[in-house]
Design a protein around this motif. Sequence first.
Motif, PDB file in Angstrom:
ATOM      1  N   ILE A 276      59.088 -92.261 -63.301  1.00  0.00           N
ATOM      2  CA  ILE A 276      58.438 -91.580 -62.186  1.00  0.00           C
ATOM      3  C   ILE A 276      59.120 -90.251 -61.881  1.00  0.00           C
ATOM      4  O   ILE A 276      58.493 -89.194 -61.885  1.00  0.00           O
ATOM      5  CB  ILE A 276      58.444 -92.468 -60.928  1.00  0.00           C
ATOM      6  N   GLU A 277      60.430 -90.284 -61.612  1.00  0.00           N
ATOM      7  CA  GLU A 277      61.175 -89.091 -61.214  1.00  0.00           C
ATOM      8  C   GLU A 277      62.664 -89.403 -61.305  1.00  0.00           C
ATOM      9  O   GLU A 277      63.057 -90.565 -61.464  1.00  0.00           O
ATOM     10  CB  GLU A 277      60.815 -88.693 -59.780  1.00  0.00           C
ATOM     11  N   PRO A 278      63.522 -88.382 -61.194  1.00  0.00           N
ATOM     12  CA  PRO A 278      64.962 -88.665 -61.112  1.00  0.00           C
ATOM     13  C   PRO A 278      65.279 -89.464 -59.852  1.00  0.00           C
ATOM     14  O   PRO A 278      64.573 -89.369 -58.848  1.00  0.00           O
ATOM     15  CB  PRO A 278      65.595 -87.261 -61.050  1.00  0.00           C
ATOM     16  N   SER A 279      66.342 -90.247 -59.905  1.00  0.00           N
ATOM     17  CA  SER A 279      66.745 -91.028 -58.730  1.00  0.00           C
ATOM     18  C   SER A 279      67.660 -90.243 -57.802  1.00  0.00           C
ATOM     19  O   SER A 279      67.971 -90.707 -56.702  1.00  0.00           O
ATOM     20  CB  SER A 279      67.419 -92.339 -59.157  1.00  0.00           C
ATOM     21  N   PHE A 280      68.102 -89.068 -58.227  1.00  0.00           N
ATOM     22  CA  PHE A 280      68.850 -88.129 -57.388  1.00  0.00           C
ATOM     23  C   PHE A 280      68.958 -86.830 -58.179  1.00  0.00           C
ATOM     24  O   PHE A 280      68.642 -86.783 -59.376  1.00  0.00           O
ATOM     25  CB  PHE A 280      70.240 -88.658 -57.003  1.00  0.00           C
ATOM     26  N   THR A 281      69.387 -85.766 -57.507  1.00  0.00           N
ATOM     27  CA  THR A 281      69.558 -84.485 -58.183  1.00  0.00           C
ATOM     28  C   THR A 281      70.683 -84.598 -59.201  1.00  0.00           C
ATOM     29  O   THR A 281      71.810 -84.991 -58.867  1.00  0.00           O
ATOM     30  CB  THR A 281      69.889 -83.383 -57.173  1.00  0.00           C
ATOM     31  N   THR A 282      70.394 -84.275 -60.438  1.00  0.00           N
ATOM     32  CA  THR A 282      71.354 -84.448 -61.517  1.00  0.00           C
ATOM     33  C   THR A 282      72.609 -83.610 -61.290  1.00  0.00           C
ATOM     34  O   THR A 282      72.543 -82.408 -60.979  1.00  0.00           O
ATOM     35  CB  THR A 282      70.715 -84.061 -62.861  1.00  0.00           C
ATOM     36  N   ILE A 283      73.756 -84.255 -61.423  1.00  0.00           N
ATOM     37  CA  ILE A 283      75.046 -83.568 -61.401  1.00  0.00           C
ATOM     38  C   ILE A 283      75.396 -83.231 -62.841  1.00  0.00           C
ATOM     39  O   ILE A 283      75.708 -84.119 -63.638  1.00  0.00           O
ATOM     40  CB  ILE A 283      76.133 -84.450 -60.767  1.00  0.00           C
ATOM     41  N   CYS A 284      75.268 -81.966 -63.190  1.00  0.00           N
ATOM     42  CA  CYS A 284      75.632 -81.485 -64.525  1.00  0.00           C
ATOM     43  C   CYS A 284      76.715 -80.447 -64.331  1.00  0.00           C
ATOM     44  O   CYS A 284      76.430 -79.322 -63.884  1.00  0.00           O
ATOM     45  CB  CYS A 284      74.399 -80.904 -65.233  1.00  0.00           C
ATOM     46  N   ALA A 285      77.960 -80.802 -64.625  1.00  0.00           N
ATOM     47  CA  ALA A 285      79.101 -79.991 -64.214  1.00  0.00           C
ATOM     48  C   ALA A 285      80.013 -79.708 -65.399  1.00  0.00           C
ATOM     49  O   ALA A 285      80.565 -80.632 -66.003  1.00  0.00           O
ATOM     50  CB  ALA A 285      79.873 -80.704 -63.101  1.00  0.00           C
ATOM     51  N   TRP A 286      80.186 -78.442 -65.686  1.00  0.00           N
ATOM     52  CA  TRP A 286      80.985 -78.000 -66.820  1.00  0.00           C
ATOM     53  C   TRP A 286      82.398 -77.613 -66.360  1.00  0.00           C
ATOM     54  O   TRP A 286      82.566 -76.897 -65.381  1.00  0.00           O
ATOM     55  CB  TRP A 286      80.297 -76.814 -67.477  1.00  0.00           C
ATOM     56  N   LYS A 287      83.380 -78.156 -67.056  1.00  0.00           N
ATOM     57  CA  LYS A 287      84.788 -77.822 -66.845  1.00  0.00           C
ATOM     58  C   LYS A 287      85.225 -78.009 -65.391  1.00  0.00           C
ATOM     59  O   LYS A 287      85.099 -79.090 -64.832  1.00  0.00           O
ATOM     60  CB  LYS A 287      85.069 -76.411 -67.363  1.00  0.00           C
ATOM     61  N   ASP A 288      85.686 -76.925 -64.717  1.00  0.00           N
ATOM     62  CA  ASP A 288      86.227 -77.089 -63.369  1.00  0.00           C
ATOM     63  C   ASP A 288      85.163 -77.400 -62.334  1.00  0.00           C
ATOM     64  O   ASP A 288      85.484 -77.891 -61.248  1.00  0.00           O
ATOM     65  CB  ASP A 288      87.022 -75.855 -62.952  1.00  0.00           C
ATOM     66  N   ASN A 289      83.893 -77.142 -62.627  1.00  0.00           N
ATOM     67  CA  ASN A 289      82.832 -77.537 -61.687  1.00  0.00           C
ATOM     68  C   ASN A 289      82.821 -79.046 -61.476  1.00  0.00           C
ATOM     69  O   ASN A 289      82.456 -79.543 -60.411  1.00  0.00           O
ATOM     70  CB  ASN A 289      81.457 -77.089 -62.194  1.00  0.00           C
ATOM     71  N   ALA A 290      83.219 -79.799 -62.508  1.00  0.00           N
ATOM     72  CA  ALA A 290      83.209 -81.263 -62.423  1.00  0.00           C
ATOM     73  C   ALA A 290      84.289 -81.795 -61.488  1.00  0.00           C
ATOM     74  O   ALA A 290      84.246 -82.972 -61.102  1.00  0.00           O
ATOM     75  CB  ALA A 290      83.384 -81.874 -63.814  1.00  0.00           C
ATOM     76  N   ALA A 291      85.240 -80.954 -61.109  1.00  0.00           N
ATOM     77  CA  ALA A 291      86.249 -81.391 -60.136  1.00  0.00           C
ATOM     78  C   ALA A 291      85.653 -81.505 -58.739  1.00  0.00           C
ATOM     79  O   ALA A 291      86.248 -82.130 -57.858  1.00  0.00           O
ATOM     80  CB  ALA A 291      87.419 -80.413 -60.133  1.00  0.00           C
ATOM     81  N   LEU A 292      84.469 -80.912 -58.527  1.00  0.00           N
ATOM     82  CA  LEU A 292      83.735 -81.050 -57.266  1.00  0.00           C
ATOM     83  C   LEU A 292      82.794 -82.235 -57.437  1.00  0.00           C
ATOM     84  O   LEU A 292      81.785 -82.147 -58.141  1.00  0.00           O
ATOM     85  CB  LEU A 292      82.951 -79.770 -56.961  1.00  0.00           C
ATOM     86  N   MET A 293      83.106 -83.347 -56.798  1.00  0.00           N
ATOM     87  CA  MET A 293      82.459 -84.615 -57.132  1.00  0.00           C
ATOM     88  C   MET A 293      80.942 -84.597 -57.003  1.00  0.00           C
ATOM     89  O   MET A 293      80.247 -85.293 -57.725  1.00  0.00           O
ATOM     90  CB  MET A 293      83.040 -85.751 -56.280  1.00  0.00           C
ATOM     91  N   HIS A 294      80.403 -83.813 -56.068  1.00  0.00           N
ATOM     92  CA  HIS A 294      78.961 -83.812 -55.842  1.00  0.00           C
ATOM     93  C   HIS A 294      78.335 -82.457 -56.169  1.00  0.00           C
ATOM     94  O   HIS A 294      77.266 -82.117 -55.658  1.00  0.00           O
ATOM     95  CB  HIS A 294      78.657 -84.230 -54.402  1.00  0.00           C
TER      96      HIS A 294
END
Length: 441
Positions: free
Chosen positions: A234-252
Amino acid sequence: MSICFRFRKNIQVDYQIECMDLMKEYWTNRPARSCEKAFLYDVQYHGLETHKKIEKILKHMKDNNCQAHIMTTLDDIAWTFNIRGNDIPCSPTVLAFALITFDKSYLYLQKGSYDLDMVKTLQKENVIVKDYQDIYQDAKELTGHVLLSKGHINYALYQCLQCEIVDQMNPSQLMKAIKNDVEIKNSKHAHIKDGVAMTKFMYWLKKNYGKIPMDEMSVSNQVLQFRQQQNLFIEPSFTTICAWKDNAALMHYHPTTQQFSSIDQDGMLLIDSGGQYMDGTTDITRTFVLGHITDIQKKHFTMVLQGMLALQNAHFLYGCTGQSLDILARRPMWDEDLDYQCGTGHGVGHLLNVHEGPQDFRYKLRNLSQNVTLEPGMNITDEPGIYLEGQYGIRIENELLCVKGTENEYGQFLHFEPLTFVPIDLDAINVDMLNQKKRIG
């Protein structure tokens, strides 16, 4: 409603709060309330008719000497009345109120969100459909003891009540957290399809990295495309967290069309995503190595994997809560004086909210009344991580189903059955850190 403020020098100021729209004067271009078409959720996917769910709620009301129950939380209403909608992005719920009494039950919907067939079907379940705004007048006429969750009711509706309030968590919260056999069967099927989509994505990512331009937005869209190929998506279950390198240190963190990073160097890519399928809701996180990473990054990745597997493989006695088991996931990090500043896992709805209570994994309790016992049939995520600001973030997440194990003189043992079947990126693992059991999963 009166709010009293006290200050150090014995000054007291009382404010009388009236029910009003505080934003009306300033938010002049406010959009209309969403009113999407709702639909009745077929019993082949959920397994329990509305009147049977209401019977369970009525029993709880009787046990607590309540004559009525007001429901305002959209997920509880959707589950109880087997109705779904599209008023909230990524959460297939419909804007509604509900009132349950021992005589009849009432579902308050906006005109335009339902049709005559829905009204007739609900009537067979002893449910009357009324206008969305009628709840306010009906609330004024209630007497006796009314069950509701004060933390989830708007002040305008609260003001209408002249009865005795029994403030409790909605009984449907725990009921819907324990999935029945039909929901479990369907959810497993949804996770297999989701696993196919994510495995195809993993192959695409590894094959094309360095060969075609990539950024966080384009990769997020690619994840969605693979899910869209699956039946009953149907749709995503939440907004996809796609985080490269240091962006991934921000959990959301999640990329936007205005702010995203190119994926064009060595590093790790964290993707936390999920899908809403007619047969279930999914939530999965994988962290992928693209190019070269350092030995310390591999160590940290392996520590996160150790924690995830330790919790996934837990055997425990009935009576344990998520607080009892949380340390299993954190121990590899705590052993190195590291931690992640969030819970380890949360419940997941069935074609409902991807975050569902009351069960969770966390060592710090936010609400003592919601430190519930883990029950067979509950599904819950297992997602420890390491987040180093300005450097990188690592999270690995599987969704688990709580199931019965051995019962003996010590009691009923339980364990978890993985619902998520997606490979772990072997390029990130220091195998020497894993024992034989963890090496085979």
